[in-house]
Design a protein around this motif. Structure first.
Motif, mmCIF file in Angstrom:
data_model
loop_
_atom_site.group_PDB
_atom_site.id
_atom_site.type_symbol
_atom_site.label_atom_id
_atom_site.label_comp_id
_atom_site.label_asym_id
_atom_site.label_seq_id
_atom_site.Cartn_x
_atom_site.Cartn_y
_atom_site.Cartn_z
ATOM 1 N N GLY A 121 5.453 -6.386 -5.581
ATOM 2 C CA GLY A 121 4.344 -7.132 -5.001
ATOM 3 C C GLY A 121 3.083 -6.306 -4.845
ATOM 4 N N THR A 122 2.914 -5.296 -5.708
ATOM 5 C CA THR A 122 1.774 -4.393 -5.634
ATOM 6 C C THR A 122 0.634 -4.899 -6.516
ATOM 7 O OG1 THR A 122 3.218 -2.487 -5.245
ATOM 8 C CG2 THR A 122 0.991 -2.022 -6.020
ATOM 9 N N THR A 123 -0.543 -5.034 -5.933
ATOM 10 C CA THR A 123 -1.723 -5.467 -6.667
ATOM 11 C C THR A 123 -2.253 -4.338 -7.539
ATOM 12 O OG1 THR A 123 -2.397 -7.076 -4.988
ATOM 13 C CG2 THR A 123 -4.134 -6.224 -6.425
ATOM 14 N N LEU A 124 -2.600 -4.662 -8.776
ATOM 15 C CA LEU A 124 -3.198 -3.700 -9.693
ATOM 16 C C LEU A 124 -4.716 -3.709 -9.532
ATOM 17 C CD1 LEU A 124 -3.290 -1.820 -12.227
ATOM 18 C CD2 LEU A 124 -3.316 -3.916 -13.611
ATOM 19 N N VAL A 125 -5.286 -2.514 -9.347
ATOM 20 C CA VAL A 125 -6.726 -2.302 -9.427
ATOM 21 C C VAL A 125 -6.963 -1.405 -10.627
ATOM 22 C CG1 VAL A 125 -8.768 -1.374 -8.287
ATOM 23 C CG2 VAL A 125 -6.994 -2.503 -6.927
ATOM 24 N N TYR A 126 -7.815 -1.832 -11.536
ATOM 25 C CA TYR A 126 -8.008 -1.032 -12.754
ATOM 26 C C TYR A 126 -9.410 -1.262 -13.290
ATOM 27 C CZ TYR A 126 -7.841 -4.772 -16.266
ATOM 28 O OH TYR A 126 -8.138 -5.852 -17.061
ATOM 29 N N GLY A 127 -9.695 -0.697 -14.460
ATOM 30 C CA GLY A 127 -11.050 -0.677 -14.978
ATOM 31 C C GLY A 127 -11.590 -1.951 -15.571
ATOM 32 N N GLY A 128 -10.800 -3.029 -15.586
ATOM 33 C CA GLY A 128 -11.312 -4.335 -15.958
ATOM 34 C C GLY A 128 -11.358 -4.662 -17.435
ATOM 35 N N GLY A 129 -10.836 -3.767 -18.284
ATOM 36 C CA GLY A 129 -10.889 -4.018 -19.723
ATOM 37 C C GLY A 129 -9.677 -4.769 -20.240
ATOM 38 N N ASP B 21 -4.488 1.932 -2.389
ATOM 39 C CA ASP B 21 -3.638 2.696 -1.480
ATOM 40 C C ASP B 21 -3.179 3.993 -2.139
ATOM 41 O OD1 ASP B 21 -3.752 0.783 0.546
ATOM 42 O OD2 ASP B 21 -1.964 -0.259 -0.160
ATOM 43 N N ALA B 22 -3.057 3.978 -3.449
ATOM 44 C CA ALA B 22 -2.627 5.147 -4.213
ATOM 45 C C ALA B 22 -3.131 4.983 -5.640
ATOM 46 C CB ALA B 22 -1.107 5.294 -4.189
ATOM 47 N N ILE B 23 -3.002 6.055 -6.416
ATOM 48 C CA ILE B 23 -3.555 6.084 -7.766
ATOM 49 C C ILE B 23 -2.551 6.704 -8.725
ATOM 50 C CG2 ILE B 23 -5.351 7.135 -9.222
ATOM 51 C CD1 ILE B 23 -7.118 7.017 -6.583
ATOM 52 N N VAL B 24 -2.421 6.094 -9.897
ATOM 53 C CA VAL B 24 -1.581 6.626 -10.966
ATOM 54 C C VAL B 24 -2.417 6.735 -12.235
ATOM 55 C CG1 VAL B 24 0.314 6.092 -12.553
ATOM 56 C CG2 VAL B 24 0.647 5.832 -10.096
ATOM 57 N N ALA B 25 -2.280 7.851 -12.930
ATOM 58 C CA ALA B 25 -2.916 8.013 -14.235
ATOM 59 C C ALA B 25 -1.853 7.961 -15.320
ATOM 60 C CB ALA B 25 -3.677 9.330 -14.306
ATOM 61 N N LEU B 26 -2.047 7.049 -16.237
ATOM 62 C CA LEU B 26 -1.278 6.991 -17.475
ATOM 63 C C LEU B 26 -2.002 7.840 -18.523
ATOM 64 C CD1 LEU B 26 -0.585 3.154 -17.545
ATOM 65 C CD2 LEU B 26 1.173 4.911 -17.407
ATOM 66 N N ARG C 116 0.519 -1.647 -1.226
ATOM 67 C CA ARG C 116 -0.172 -2.933 -1.348
ATOM 68 C C ARG C 116 -1.009 -2.985 -2.612
ATOM 69 N NH1 ARG C 116 -3.635 -2.897 3.846
ATOM 70 N NH2 ARG C 116 -3.762 -0.750 3.060
ATOM 71 N N THR C 117 -1.719 -1.901 -2.879
ATOM 72 C CA THR C 117 -2.581 -1.840 -4.054
ATOM 73 C C THR C 117 -2.419 -0.497 -4.755
ATOM 74 O OG1 THR C 117 -4.440 -1.013 -2.744
ATOM 75 C CG2 THR C 117 -4.328 -3.399 -3.093
#
Length: 200
Positions: A39-47, A105-110, A8-9
Motif C-alpha cells: 500500500g505504498t504510494t510511488l513518488v517519481y519523476g513523472g515520465g 518517507d524514504a527513497i530508493v535508487a534503481l 506510506r510513500t
C-alpha cells in the motif's frame, strides 16, 4: 497485504532509459509489485519512458497510487506520463527534487544515469548535514551499484566520509529486504567533519 514494515510513500529515482539488460526492467517491476502489496504510494519523476515508466505502470496495474513530478520543459518533450494518479508540473529540476523529497518517507535508487546520481547524492548530502532525514537505499541489480559502493567505502577509508554516514545508505539486491530496512531506519546524528581541529 504483507506483514512487513510499511512506508506510506516512496520516492524512486531511476533511469529514463531501460538499460542494456532486461534485469533492470524486471527489478523495476518487482519493486512496483512489492510497493502495491504494501500500500505504498510511488513518488517519481513523472515520465512514461525507461525504468521510470516501468515502475509507474506496474504500480498503476496493481491498483496503487502514483504521483509524478515533472518540469514543464519535459512535458513539451512528450515524456509526461498521463496515465498516473496525479501529475504535478513544476518550473525547474530543482523544484522537482524538492517536491519529491517533501512527499517521500524514504527513497530508493534503481539503476540510472547522471540524473539519478544527482538526485541520490543531493538527498544523501542533506542527510549528512541534518537538513532532513530520509531513509535512503540502492536497489542493486546485477551488481550495477558495486563501483559506487566501492567509491563510498574508499571515501571512508581515505578520511572523507564517516562510516556512520556511509551506513545511512542501505544497499540490497532484494526489494523486500530493502524496503523493510528503510521502513525501520531511524535518524542518525553524525558530525560532518571528521577532524574539526583542522578548521581552527
Amino acid at each position: 497485504m504483507t506483514d512487513s514494515p510499511t512506508l506510506r510513500t516512496l520516492a524512486v529515482f531511476c533511469g529514463s532509459n531501460s538499460g542494456a539488460s532486461p534485469a533492470y526492467g524486471d527489478a523495476a517491476r518487482t519493486l512496483g509489485r512489492e510497493m502495491t502489496s504494501r500500500g505504498t504510494t510511488l513518488v517519481y519523476g513523472g515520465g512514461d519512458v525507461g525504468l521510470m515508466g516501468i515502475v509507474a505502470d506496474t504500480v498503476m496495474a496493481g491498483q496503487g497510487k502514483v504521483i509524478g513530478v515533472l518540469p514543464e520543459v519535459l512535458v513539451k518533450r512528450e515524456v509526461a506520463h498521463h496515465g498516473i494518479t496525479d501529475l504535478i508540473l513544476v518550473d525547474t529540476m530543482h523544484e522537482r527534487k524538492q517536491r519529491m523529497y517533501e512527499m517521500a518517507d524514504a527513497i530508493v535508487a534503481l539503476p540510472g544515469g547522471i540524473g539519478t546520481l544527482d538526485e541520490l547524492f543531493e538527498t544523501f548530502t542533506w542527510n549528512q548535514l541534518g537538513v532532513h532525514f530520509k531513509p535512503l537505499g540502492l536497489l542493486d541489480v546485477d551488481g550495477y551499484w558495486d563501483p559506487l559502493v566501492d567509491m563510498l567505502d574508499r571515501m571512508v577509508d581515505r578520511g572523507f566520509l564517516h562510516a556512520e554516514t556511509r551506513a545511512m545508505l542501505a544497499v540490497d539486491a532484494d526489494p523486500v529486504r530493502l524496503l523493510d530496512r528503510l521502513a525501520s531506519a531511524r535518524p542518525v546524528s553524525v558530525e560532518k567533519w571528521l577532524d574539526r581541529a583542522h578548521l581552527a
